[in-house]
Enzyme design. Structure first.
Site, PDB file in Angstrom:
ATOM      1  N   ASN A   1       4.464  -9.462  11.752  1.00 42.52           N
ATOM      2  CA  ASN A   1       3.129  -8.926  11.456  1.00 42.52           C
ATOM      3  C   ASN A   1       2.348  -9.758  10.445  1.00 42.52           C
ATOM      4  OD1 ASN A   1       3.654  -6.869  13.238  1.00 42.52           O
ATOM      5  ND2 ASN A   1       4.144  -5.339  11.677  1.00 42.52           N
TER       6      ASN A   1
ATOM      7  N   HIS B   1      -7.690   9.420  -1.880  1.00 47.50           N
ATOM      8  CA  HIS B   1      -7.061   9.405  -0.555  1.00 47.50           C
ATOM      9  C   HIS B   1      -7.955  10.022   0.533  1.00 47.50           C
ATOM     10  CE1 HIS B   1      -2.713   9.056   1.085  1.00 47.50           C
ATOM     11  NE2 HIS B   1      -3.568   8.929   2.075  1.00 47.50           N
TER      12      HIS B   1
ATOM     13  N   ARG C   1       9.966  -7.401  12.650  1.00 44.97           N
ATOM     14  CA  ARG C   1       8.557  -7.006  12.831  1.00 44.97           C
ATOM     15  C   ARG C   1       7.751  -7.194  11.547  1.00 44.97           C
ATOM     16  NH1 ARG C   1       8.922  -1.383  16.300  1.00 44.97           N
ATOM     17  NH2 ARG C   1       9.091  -2.354  18.374  1.00 44.97           N
TER      18      ARG C   1
ATOM     19  N   TYR D   1       3.012   9.799  -0.396  1.00 44.05           N
ATOM     20  CA  TYR D   1       4.101   9.179   0.375  1.00 44.05           C
ATOM     21  C   TYR D   1       5.455   9.426  -0.296  1.00 44.05           C
ATOM     22  CZ  TYR D   1       0.250   6.461   2.521  1.00 44.05           C
ATOM     23  OH  TYR D   1      -0.906   6.068   3.136  1.00 44.05           O
TER      24      TYR D   1
ATOM     25  N   ILE E   1      -3.056  -3.188   6.911  1.00 41.66           N
ATOM     26  CA  ILE E   1      -1.787  -2.888   6.222  1.00 41.66           C
ATOM     27  C   ILE E   1      -0.770  -2.323   7.209  1.00 41.66           C
ATOM     28  CG2 ILE E   1      -2.569  -2.657   3.840  1.00 41.66           C
ATOM     29  CD1 ILE E   1      -3.091   0.337   4.389  1.00 41.66           C
TER      30      ILE E   1
ATOM     31  N   SER F   1       6.135  -1.428   9.150  1.00 39.29           N
ATOM     32  CA  SER F   1       7.347  -1.475   9.959  1.00 39.29           C
ATOM     33  C   SER F   1       8.511  -1.499   8.974  1.00 39.29           C
ATOM     34  CB  SER F   1       7.383  -2.734  10.835  1.00 39.29           C
ATOM     35  OG  SER F   1       8.641  -2.817  11.476  1.00 39.29           O
TER      36      SER F   1
ATOM     37  N   LYS G   1      -2.773   5.818  -4.317  1.00 40.22           N
ATOM     38  CA  LYS G   1      -3.898   6.718  -4.013  1.00 40.22           C
ATOM     39  C   LYS G   1      -3.684   8.080  -4.648  1.00 40.22           C
ATOM     40  CE  LYS G   1      -3.759   4.598   0.589  1.00 40.22           C
ATOM     41  NZ  LYS G   1      -2.329   4.540   0.914  1.00 40.22           N
TER      42      LYS G   1
ATOM     43  N   LEU H   1      -2.297  -0.961  13.791  1.00 38.48           N
ATOM     44  CA  LEU H   1      -1.682  -1.216  15.104  1.00 38.48           C
ATOM     45  C   LEU H   1      -1.775   0.029  15.998  1.00 38.48           C
ATOM     46  CD1 LEU H   1       1.563  -3.033  13.851  1.00 38.48           C
ATOM     47  CD2 LEU H   1      -0.479  -4.093  14.862  1.00 38.48           C
TER      48      LEU H   1
ATOM     49  N   ASP I   1       0.839  -1.200   0.000  1.00 36.28           N
ATOM     50  CA  ASP I   1       0.000   0.000   0.000  1.00 36.28           C
ATOM     51  C   ASP I   1       0.871   1.245   0.000  1.00 36.28           C
ATOM     52  OD1 ASP I   1      -2.919   1.123   0.704  1.00 36.28           O
ATOM     53  OD2 ASP I   1      -1.440   2.248   1.868  1.00 36.28           O
TER      54      ASP I   1
HETATM   55  P1  NAD Z   1       0.535   1.157  12.058  1.00 38.98           P
HETATM   56  O1  NAD Z   1      -0.635   1.011  12.935  1.00 38.98           O
HETATM   57  O2  NAD Z   1       0.808   0.180  11.006  1.00 38.98           O
HETATM   58  O3  NAD Z   1       1.784   1.311  13.030  1.00 38.98           O
HETATM   59  C1  NAD Z   1       3.095   1.362  12.536  1.00 38.98           C
HETATM   60  C2  NAD Z   1       4.057   1.525  13.696  1.00 38.98           C
HETATM   61  O4  NAD Z   1       3.820   0.538  14.688  1.00 38.98           O
HETATM   62  C3  NAD Z   1       5.505   1.309  13.239  1.00 38.98           C
HETATM   63  O5  NAD Z   1       6.066   2.520  12.801  1.00 38.98           O
HETATM   64  C4  NAD Z   1       6.176   0.801  14.498  1.00 38.98           C
HETATM   65  O6  NAD Z   1       6.519   1.885  15.331  1.00 38.98           O
HETATM   66  C5  NAD Z   1       5.062   0.023  15.189  1.00 38.98           C
HETATM   67  N1  NAD Z   1       5.101  -1.419  14.918  1.00 38.98           N
HETATM   68  C6  NAD Z   1       4.885  -2.048  13.721  1.00 38.98           C
HETATM   69  N2  NAD Z   1       4.958  -3.383  13.874  1.00 38.98           N
HETATM   70  C7  NAD Z   1       5.211  -3.605  15.190  1.00 38.98           C
HETATM   71  C8  NAD Z   1       5.390  -4.778  15.955  1.00 38.98           C
HETATM   72  N3  NAD Z   1       5.302  -5.991  15.418  1.00 38.98           N
HETATM   73  N4  NAD Z   1       5.635  -4.633  17.282  1.00 38.98           N
HETATM   74  C9  NAD Z   1       5.715  -3.413  17.858  1.00 38.98           C
HETATM   75  N5  NAD Z   1       5.547  -2.260  17.187  1.00 38.98           N
HETATM   76  C10 NAD Z   1       5.302  -2.354  15.857  1.00 38.98           C
HETATM   77  O7  NAD Z   1       0.440   2.670  11.502  1.00 38.98           O
HETATM   78  P2  NAD Z   1       0.628   3.447  10.137  1.00 38.98           P
HETATM   79  O8  NAD Z   1       1.990   3.320   9.586  1.00 38.98           O
HETATM   80  O9  NAD Z   1       0.065   4.787  10.429  1.00 38.98           O
HETATM   81  O10 NAD Z   1      -0.406   2.743   9.144  1.00 38.98           O
HETATM   82  C11 NAD Z   1      -0.064   1.656   8.320  1.00 38.98           C
HETATM   83  C12 NAD Z   1      -0.281   1.989   6.869  1.00 38.98           C
HETATM   84  O11 NAD Z   1      -1.605   2.497   6.656  1.00 38.98           O
HETATM   85  C13 NAD Z   1       0.605   3.106   6.345  1.00 38.98           C
HETATM   86  O12 NAD Z   1       1.931   2.678   6.098  1.00 38.98           O
HETATM   87  C14 NAD Z   1      -0.135   3.504   5.100  1.00 38.98           C
HETATM   88  O13 NAD Z   1       0.153   2.574   4.062  1.00 38.98           O
HETATM   89  C15 NAD Z   1      -1.581   3.389   5.556  1.00 38.98           C
HETATM   90  N6  NAD Z   1      -2.179   4.696   5.970  1.00 38.98           N
HETATM   91  C16 NAD Z   1      -3.169   5.225   5.212  1.00 38.98           C
HETATM   92  C17 NAD Z   1      -3.766   6.434   5.572  1.00 38.98           C
HETATM   93  C18 NAD Z   1      -4.874   6.995   4.730  1.00 38.98           C
HETATM   94  O14 NAD Z   1      -5.262   8.148   4.921  1.00 38.98           O
HETATM   95  N7  NAD Z   1      -5.413   6.240   3.803  1.00 38.98           N
HETATM   96  C19 NAD Z   1      -3.334   7.126   6.708  1.00 38.98           C
HETATM   97  C20 NAD Z   1      -2.325   6.555   7.484  1.00 38.98           C
HETATM   98  C21 NAD Z   1      -1.762   5.341   7.119  1.00 38.98           C
END
Ligand code: NAD
Length: 280
Positions: free
Chosen positions: A245, A112, A241, A51, A233, A236, A76, A194, A46
C-alpha cells in the site's frame, strides 16, 4: 528514509500523503502493526481515542528507531458521553490521549464527528485552537465535517482547519467537499481509501488498469488518491499488504485511467452519514 511525499498543510506543517490507519487493530496488536508500518517506510500513523489502541500505537512509535520529529501522529477526540463538551473536558480528553500515546505532542488533532445536532463543535474547535497555540498539536482539523460546519468554524474562529478527514474512495469521490476544501486551503484526507477492501478492489475497471501498470487494484486506488492530492490512510495488518500500500510512487496514471476511475463514482457511502451520526 521514507519515499512518501508530503503535502504542506495551511500552517506550514508537512504531512505524508500516505499514512497508516489503525482502526480495528486491537491494542495488543497495534505496537507490532505500527512497527511493521514504520519499518515499511510509513511515517504517518492515524489513530483515535475510540479505537482504544492509543497505548499500543504509542508503544510501536517508541519502539521504532525513527526520530519523533520524522513521525506524524494523528489522533481524534471522540464524540464521548452525552455531555456537552466544555473547554475543560476537551483539554482532559486531549491530555488522556497524549498520556496513552506516551507523547508530549501530536502532529494532528481532529474532531472525530461534528454531531451538529448537539451544537458544541465550536466549543471543541476553539479549545483545539488553544491546544495548537500551546504547541501540543502541530496542526488541528476536523473529520466528517460537512460544508456548513466548515464554513461556520472558519467564520467564527478565523482558523481554517488544516485537514478534513472524510470517507472517500472511487465509489464515493466527494467532489463537492474536495472543491470546498481546495477553495479554503484544507487538505482532504481519505478514510476507508480502499473502500474497506470490499467489492471495490474486485472491480474489473481497476483490474484492467492494474494489469496495464503491473500493479494491484489497491495500488491503483492509492495512486489515484495521490494524484488527486488527497492524503490516504489505508489499513491492513498483513505485512505484505502494508508494504504494497505504500509502494505507489514509481508509476503514474494517465488521463484514460483517471477518466475510467472517475466513472466508478456511484455515491456509495460505506460508513455513517455525518448529518445523522451521533454515536456515543
Ligand atoms: P480501508 O479502505 O483502508 O480498507 C481496509 C481493508 O482493506 C483491510 O481491512 C483489508 O481487508 C483490505 N486491504 C487493505 N490493503 C489491501 C490490499 N493491498 N489488497 C487487498 N485488500 C486490502 O478502510 P478502513 O480501515 O475503514 O479505513 C482506513 C483508516 O481510515 C482506518 O484505519 C482509520 O484510521 C481511518 N478511518 C477514519 C474514520 C473517521 O471517521 N475519521 C472512519 C473510518 C476509518
Amino acid at each position: 528514509m521514507s519515499k512518501v511525499p508530503t503535502i504542506t498543510l495551511n500552517n506550514g506543517v508537512e504531512m505524508p500523503q500516505i499514512g497508516y490507519g489503525v482502526w480495528q487493530v486491537p491494542d495488543g496488536e497495534a505496537a507490532t502493526a505500527v512497527a511493521t508500518a514504520i519499518e515499511a517506510g510509513y511515517r504517518s500513523i492515524d489513530t483515535a481515542a475510540i479505537y482504544e489502541n492509543e497505548r499500543g500505537t504509542g508503544k510501536g512509535l517508541t519502539a521504532s528507531d525513527v526520530a519523533r520529529d520524522e513521525l506524524f501522529v494523528t489522533t481524534k477526540l471522540w464524540n464521548s458521553a452525552s455531555e456537552t463538551w466544555t473547554r475543560e473536558s476537551v483539554l482532559r480528553e486531549f491530555d488522556a490521549s497524549l498520556d496513552k500515546l506516551g507523547l508530549d505532542y501530536v502532529d494532528l488533532y481532529l474532531i472525530h464527528w461534528p454531531r451538529a445536532m448537539r451544537d458544541d463543535y465550536l466549543t471543541i474547535y476553539r479549545t483545539f485552537v488553544e491546544i495548537a497555540a500551546s504547541g501540543r498539536a502541530k496542526a488541528i482539523g476536523v473529520s466528517n465535517f460537512q460544508p456548513e460546519q466548515l464554513e461556520r468554524v472558519i467564520a467564527e474562529t478565523s482558523v481554517v482547519p488544516a485537514v478534513n478527514q472524510i470517507e472517500l474512495h472511487p465509489n464515493f469521490a466527494q467532489a463537492e467537499l474536495r472543491a470546498l476544501h481546495a477553495r479554503h486551503g484544507i487538505v482532504t484526507e481519505a478514510w476507508s481509501p480502499l473502500g474497506q477492501g470490499r467489492g471495490l478492489l474486485e472491480d474489473p475497471t481497476l483490474a484492467r488498469i492494474a494489469a496495464k501498470h503491473g500493479k494491484t487494484a489497491a495500488q491503483i486506488v492509492l495512486r489515484w488518491h495521490v494524484e488527486l492530492g488527497n492524503v490516504a490512510i489505508p489499513k491492513s495488518v498483513t505485512p505484505s499488504r502494508i508494504r504494497e500500500n505504500i509502494d505507489v510512487f514509481d508509476f503514474a496514471l494517465d488521463a484514460d485511467d483517471l477518466a475510467a476511475i472517475a466513472g466508478l463514482d456511484n455515491g456509495t457511502r460505506l460508513g455513517p452519514d455525518p448529518a445523522e451520526f451521533d454515536f456515543n
